[in-house]
Scaffold this motif. Structure first.
Motif, mmCIF file in Angstrom:
data_model
loop_
_atom_site.group_PDB
_atom_site.id
_atom_site.type_symbol
_atom_site.label_atom_id
_atom_site.label_comp_id
_atom_site.label_asym_id
_atom_site.label_seq_id
_atom_site.Cartn_x
_atom_site.Cartn_y
_atom_site.Cartn_z
ATOM 1 N N PHE A 198 0.925 -1.172 -0.023
ATOM 2 C CA PHE A 198 -0.033 0.057 0.089
ATOM 3 C C PHE A 198 0.858 1.346 0.113
ATOM 4 C CE2 PHE A 198 0.450 -1.449 4.280
ATOM 5 C CZ PHE A 198 0.940 -0.285 5.100
ATOM 6 N N VAL A 199 0.265 2.376 -0.493
ATOM 7 C CA VAL A 199 0.956 3.664 -0.502
ATOM 8 C C VAL A 199 0.703 4.519 0.703
ATOM 9 C CG1 VAL A 199 1.468 5.625 -2.028
ATOM 10 C CG2 VAL A 199 1.388 3.554 -3.045
ATOM 11 N N VAL A 200 1.503 5.227 1.160
ATOM 12 C CA VAL A 200 1.103 6.167 2.238
ATOM 13 C C VAL A 200 1.746 7.638 1.799
ATOM 14 C CG1 VAL A 200 1.809 6.649 4.712
ATOM 15 C CG2 VAL A 200 1.620 4.454 3.820
ATOM 16 N N LYS A 201 0.678 8.730 2.175
ATOM 17 C CA LYS A 201 1.518 9.958 1.754
ATOM 18 C C LYS A 201 1.912 10.835 2.953
ATOM 19 C CE LYS A 201 -0.847 9.622 -2.153
ATOM 20 N NZ LYS A 201 0.062 9.719 -3.467
ATOM 21 N N ASN A 202 2.563 11.820 2.574
ATOM 22 C CA ASN A 202 2.855 12.929 3.611
ATOM 23 C C ASN A 202 3.984 12.371 4.599
ATOM 24 O OD1 ASN A 202 1.560 15.056 2.306
ATOM 25 N ND2 ASN A 202 -0.237 14.398 3.341
ATOM 26 N N PRO A 203 5.085 11.927 4.277
ATOM 27 C CA PRO A 203 5.818 11.988 3.111
ATOM 28 C C PRO A 203 5.358 10.662 2.268
ATOM 29 C CG PRO A 203 7.195 11.317 4.662
ATOM 30 C CD PRO A 203 6.101 11.644 5.431
ATOM 31 N N ASP A 204 5.594 10.607 1.028
ATOM 32 C CA ASP A 204 5.392 9.661 0.237
ATOM 33 C C ASP A 204 6.153 8.338 0.418
ATOM 34 O OD1 ASP A 204 3.584 10.678 -1.457
ATOM 35 O OD2 ASP A 204 5.020 12.049 -2.689
ATOM 36 N N ASP B 101 10.986 5.018 0.907
ATOM 37 C CA ASP B 101 10.694 6.241 1.348
ATOM 38 C C ASP B 101 10.885 6.870 -0.346
ATOM 39 O OD1 ASP B 101 10.333 6.355 3.828
ATOM 40 O OD2 ASP B 101 12.349 5.910 4.323
ATOM 41 N N LEU B 102 9.904 7.610 -0.664
ATOM 42 C CA LEU B 102 10.066 8.091 -2.198
ATOM 43 C C LEU B 102 10.545 9.356 -2.329
ATOM 44 C CD1 LEU B 102 6.753 6.282 -3.089
ATOM 45 C CD2 LEU B 102 9.195 5.309 -3.371
ATOM 46 N N LYS B 103 10.894 9.910 -3.446
ATOM 47 C CA LYS B 103 11.284 11.247 -3.862
ATOM 48 C C LYS B 103 10.149 12.025 -4.548
ATOM 49 C CE LYS B 103 16.237 10.218 -4.537
ATOM 50 N NZ LYS B 103 17.663 10.204 -5.348
ATOM 51 N N ASP B 104 9.215 11.063 -5.085
ATOM 52 C CA ASP B 104 8.239 11.800 -5.803
ATOM 53 C C ASP B 104 6.742 10.935 -5.738
ATOM 54 O OD1 ASP B 104 6.700 13.615 -7.292
ATOM 55 O OD2 ASP B 104 8.197 13.568 -9.009
ATOM 56 N N GLU B 105 5.810 11.340 -6.279
ATOM 57 C CA GLU B 105 4.620 10.496 -6.149
ATOM 58 C C GLU B 105 4.671 9.235 -7.185
ATOM 59 O OE1 GLU B 105 -0.109 10.902 -6.527
ATOM 60 O OE2 GLU B 105 1.145 12.799 -6.843
ATOM 61 N N ILE B 106 4.354 8.035 -6.978
ATOM 62 C CA ILE B 106 4.626 7.141 -7.814
ATOM 63 C C ILE B 106 3.178 6.370 -8.066
ATOM 64 C CG2 ILE B 106 7.083 7.051 -7.717
ATOM 65 C CD1 ILE B 106 4.936 4.275 -6.084
ATOM 66 N N LYS B 107 3.152 5.517 -8.876
ATOM 67 C CA LYS B 107 2.330 4.346 -9.371
ATOM 68 C C LYS B 107 2.924 3.128 -9.438
ATOM 69 C CE LYS B 107 0.389 5.773 -13.191
ATOM 70 N NZ LYS B 107 -0.438 6.084 -14.434
ATOM 71 N N PRO C 118 12.674 20.181 5.458
ATOM 72 C CA PRO C 118 13.243 18.910 6.043
ATOM 73 C C PRO C 118 11.812 18.150 6.315
ATOM 74 C CG PRO C 118 14.422 20.684 6.966
ATOM 75 C CD PRO C 118 13.301 21.436 6.219
ATOM 76 N N LYS C 119 11.869 16.760 6.084
ATOM 77 C CA LYS C 119 10.781 15.984 6.658
ATOM 78 C C LYS C 119 10.947 15.205 7.665
ATOM 79 C CE LYS C 119 9.597 15.109 1.639
ATOM 80 N NZ LYS C 119 9.183 14.201 0.515
ATOM 81 N N PRO C 120 9.828 15.053 8.409
ATOM 82 C CA PRO C 120 10.032 14.270 9.620
ATOM 83 C C PRO C 120 10.658 12.846 9.629
ATOM 84 C CG PRO C 120 7.798 14.385 8.817
ATOM 85 C CD PRO C 120 8.437 15.050 8.053
ATOM 86 N N ASP C 121 11.297 12.680 10.738
ATOM 87 C CA ASP C 121 11.993 11.317 10.628
ATOM 88 C C ASP C 121 10.977 10.354 10.509
ATOM 89 O OD1 ASP C 121 14.241 12.498 11.426
ATOM 90 O OD2 ASP C 121 13.654 12.102 13.653
ATOM 91 N N PRO C 122 11.226 9.135 9.671
ATOM 92 C CA PRO C 122 10.282 8.362 9.331
ATOM 93 C C PRO C 122 9.819 7.233 10.269
ATOM 94 C CG PRO C 122 12.559 7.702 8.524
ATOM 95 C CD PRO C 122 12.581 9.021 9.176
ATOM 96 N N ALA C 123 8.406 7.090 10.184
ATOM 97 C CA ALA C 123 7.955 6.310 11.169
ATOM 98 C C ALA C 123 8.364 4.822 11.098
ATOM 99 C CB ALA C 123 6.397 6.214 10.861
#
Length: 453
Positions: free
Chosen positions: A69-75, A122-128, A184-189
């Motif tokens: 599954f895909v998660v947003k914010n961050p991608d 952890d993605l750099k851009d939105e992907i399919k 800066p993005k938050p630390d990954p969950a």
């Protein structure tokens, strides 16, 4: 009171029977008790980044059950693999993600719960994403494939114009300005806490004559160069370990540079790096840029190492022109099985175009350009056949584009393998192909199109 011999004998027999029964019972229990299930093993991990898409391949010893599954914010892309335990091979995936990967920033791997391994990209851009499995084929066992495609791919003609320096009269389009650095993005969950979310709705050919009036074109000529194989599909391999996919990419790049030196020609590579492109998609790419010619470049092998020489092929509607041509076509057409195609995304309309609409006119034009190229190639290497051969190569089935396939030499022949890896021979081959192409268009100028294309 002492027991009689008969009583003692019966007692011994009774004990013997009990011992046998106990042993038999133990044996019976050991037979019907199931052995603990062995977890599947990840045998290899491979990553193939490209501008088109990034492919991640996990090779394993059995078929796997996978959810994603895909998660947003961050991608992020989350992949759960059941029936395996974390091992050192799977951990190696972290180090295989390169900083210049267009779509993957990093990957985290962990044991989510017993028997389930979680991968978080952890993605750099939105992907399919396209996630699918492949059955064993060739030297590969079961493969689990993750393809990351951009949600908004670049227009192919715009990309061709932006990247090329083909127009000497008009400056090439400047590169796109870089976007400002992201905050800066938050630390990954932690891996286990990620939950599914609802979806949101200088060198010119000496044989070419620049002032030849036949070469004064009224529009650009677009050439689609197709280096065969790539990524999961190495193509043929020589005795010294050289791979077809590497050799033909090197030749195609040299040819591309030479074509770009001519102000009335531009060029597109179906692949410009080591990644796999399905056969049908190669044709689609050529049609999207409205190519005037499609040239597929190969360095194949044959069952006998003595096979040698260069060849040029065009499409055949009626069957192969020789047994060898049929054998090579069948081998090349199996590339999709080896490289790995997601059959769930099979496009029926594309299949119809490739299988039903190949025209006699296209084949006749292909034979003409093939003869022009074959004549030039014969000046630098022995020819396997003295004429253009024909067979049902899937990659040549664009109905509206003259298409040829060039076997630059047999990589299965030790002498020709040495040639194929020689820079001077690669330069000669590129020169010969370009001369043949220019000679063809001098006699067969392309029809007019919109000047912008």
């Amino acid at each position: 009171m002492p027991r009689s011999p008969e009583i003692r004998s019966q007692s011994v027999k009774s004990k013997t029977r009990r011992t046998i029964l106990k042993a038999g019972g133990a044996l019976f229990v050991s037979v019907i008790t199931p052995l603990p299930a062995m977890a599947s093993q990840i045998l290899a991990v491979r990553v193939w980044p490209s501008d088109d898409y990034t492919r991640v391949t996990l090779e394993n010893d059995s078929d796997l059950k996978v959810t994603h599954f895909v998660v947003k914010n961050p991608d992020r892309l989350v992949v759960d693999i059941e029936g395996i335990d974390l091992n050192s091979t799977l951990k190696d995936l972290v180090a295989k993600i390169q900083p210049n990967d267009p779509y993957i920033k990093q990957v985290r791997v962990g044991q989510n719960r017993p028997g389930v391994v979680r991968l978080v990209f952890d993605l750099k851009d939105e992907i399919k994403p396209q996630v699918f499995t492949l059955a064993p084929v060739g030297e590969y066992k079961y493969r689990f494939v993750i393809d990351l495609y951009p949600t908004n791919p670049q227009d192919p003609i715009a990309a061709l114009i932006q990247k090329g320096d083909w127009n000497k009269e008009t400056p090439a389009s400047p590169p796109l300005a870089q976007a400002p650095a992201s905050p800066p993005k938050p630390d990954p969950a932690p891996l286990a806490e990620i939950k599914p979310q609802p979806e949101d709705k200088t060198e010119r050919n000496p044989k070419a004559v620049p002032d030849d009036p036949r070469m004064q074109m009224t529009r650009m000529i677009t050439i689609a160069l197709d280096p065969g194989h790539g990524g999961e599909d190495p193509g043929a391999t020589g005795a010294r370990g050289n791979r077809e996919k590497d050799v033909v990419l090197s030749i195609a790049r040299r040819l591309k540079r030479k074509i770009e030196q001519h102000p009335n020609m531009r060029v597109m590579l179906t692949r410009d790096a080591d990644f796999f492109v399905p056969l049908g998609q190669r044709v689609v790419k050529a049609r999207k840029v409205q190519a005037d010619l499609f040239v597929s470049i190969h360095a194949d092998a044959f069952v006998q190492p003595t096979a040698r020489g260069s060849s040029v092929f065009a499409l055949s509607e009626k069957g192969a022109s020789s047994t060898a041509a049929r054998w090579l076509a069948n081998k090349e057409n199996s590339a999709d099985l080896i490289g790995g195609v997601n059959i769930k995304t099979h496009d029926r309309q594309l299949a119809s175009v490739l299988l039903d609409l190949s025209t006699t006119a296209q084949i006749n034009d292909s034979l003409r350009v093939g003869n022009a190229v074959l004549k030039e190639i014969g000046g630098i290497n022995k020819l396997h056949k003295g004429a253009v051969e024909q067979a049902g190569f899937a990659v040549l089935k664009a109905p509206d584009i003259p298409s040829i396939l060039i076997e630059t030499a047999f990589i299965s022949n030790p002498e020709e393998e040495a040639k194929l890896t020689d820079e001077h021979y690669q330069e000669q081959m590129a020169d010969a192909i370009l001369t043949g192409i220019r000679n063809y268009f001098a006699k067969n100028p392309p029809l007019a199109k919109n000047r912008l294309t």
